[in-house]
Design an enzyme around this catalytic site. Sequence first.
Site, short mmCIF file in Angstrom:
data_model
loop_
_atom_site.label_atom_id
_atom_site.label_comp_id
_atom_site.label_asym_id
_atom_site.label_seq_id
_atom_site.Cartn_x
_atom_site.Cartn_y
_atom_site.Cartn_z
CG ASP A 82 47.98 38.50 31.09
OD1 ASP A 82 49.15 38.88 30.91
OD2 ASP A 82 47.13 39.15 31.76
CG ASP A 104 55.04 36.35 35.66
OD1 ASP A 104 56.23 36.54 35.96
OD2 ASP A 104 54.10 37.02 36.12
N GLY A 214 50.49 46.11 33.60
CA GLY A 214 49.99 47.08 34.57
C GLY A 214 49.89 48.47 34.00
P1 13P Z 1 46.20 46.68 34.47
O1 13P Z 1 45.72 46.12 35.77
O2 13P Z 1 46.96 47.95 34.65
O3 13P Z 1 45.11 46.82 33.44
O4 13P Z 1 47.28 45.62 33.86
C1 13P Z 1 46.84 44.48 33.17
C2 13P Z 1 47.94 43.53 32.88
O5 13P Z 1 49.12 43.80 33.01
C3 13P Z 1 47.55 42.19 32.42
O6 13P Z 1 48.65 41.34 32.32
O1 G3H Z 2 47.59 40.88 35.28
C1 G3H Z 2 46.49 40.46 35.62
C2 G3H Z 2 45.33 40.68 34.73
O2 G3H Z 2 44.71 41.90 35.01
C3 G3H Z 2 44.38 39.51 34.83
O3 G3H Z 2 43.63 39.55 35.99
O4 G3H Z 2 43.91 37.26 36.85
O5 G3H Z 2 42.01 38.70 37.63
O6 G3H Z 2 42.02 37.76 35.32
P1 G3H Z 2 42.85 38.22 36.50
ZN ZN Z 3 50.19 41.70 33.73
#
Ligand code: 13P
Ligand code: G3H
Ligand code: ZN
Length: 311
Positions: A82, A104, A214
């Site tokens: 991610d 990203d 998000g």
């Molecule tokens: P939320 O903070 O809305 O759960 O989004 C998570 C996200 O986009 C992780 O990449």
């Molecule tokens: O988009 C972000 C995710 O919610 C991950 O959050 O970087 O605190 O693990 P983090």
């Molecule tokens: Zn995200």
Amino acid sequence: MALVTTTEMFRKAYEGHYAVGAFNINNMEIIQAITEACAEAKSPAILQVSAGARKYAKPAYLMALAHAAVEDTGLDFALHLDHGADYEICKACIDNGFTSVMIDGSKHSFEDNIALTRKVVEYAHAHGVVVEGELGKLAGIEDDVKVKAEDSSYTRPEEVEEFVTRTGVDSLAIAIGTSHGAYKFKPGQKPQLRFDILKEVEKRLPGFPIVLHGASSVIPELVDEINARGGKMPDAIGIPESMLREAATMAVCKINIDSDIRLAMTAGVRRVLTETPAAFDPREYLKVGREEVKKMVTHKIYEVLGSNGKA
Ligand code: 13P
Ligand code: G3H
Ligand code: ZN
């Protein structure tokens, strides 16, 4: 059964007008909760790992837990990086056995985003791994970076074809008004998503999987429960589930959920620690946190994603 790429998942989701949940994983209880919910609902899922999760749990543990989830449930899952910030972290995850990575490049200029994304795609595809890119900039908190609402920007539909063609990405995250974290809209503000942008992107990229980051709904019952048991969360407003449901029937094939997992876990743990102040066995409260996350994921599968029965 194995860790698989998202290619087949997205093809079926696009054609079937549903979305696959991408849930952030940080420890064993969270992975168990997500994957057990999927096993019971026969739902596909993407397990996603942020840079912060790698730092917290260490890559070797997360990798072993993802394999354990496949073995325990008999389901295929995708293991996804991610918000990969640079080429190096994407390469490390590809070399480590991830089946999907996000690069990203949304903080860079259009040309620099293309160059960086293209470089990751070349390495990933040569290793059988798929890539998610991003155009547009979401507000909110990711890792330690906080993007102010005024610095966020919607995706420009007129850029998406060039971006996808020149980079070769397999899916695209777009900014249509969602944002990271538990505080997406101010109290009194009406949540709104730019469905006009999503429709225009869909028209320009027919059949191409779109990703929504998000996308937690910041479930009010969980926030209330946390605050009723000693928590002090300010008014938190997320994305209405009806809007996510609508997006899932369109080109959105991947919906990212992390904040709702955090809320569910915290609500469960707080309940045990306030109702049973003598509790000191971590299993006693983590078990309840895990049950709350599982309930929340099950709810998302049936009521938001529509991915039940699609595994
Ligand atoms: P939320 O903070 O809305 O759960 O989004 C998570 C996200 O986009 C992780 O990449
Ligand atoms: O988009 C972000 C995710 O919610 C991950 O959050 O970087 O605190 O693990 P983090
Ligand atoms: Zn995200």
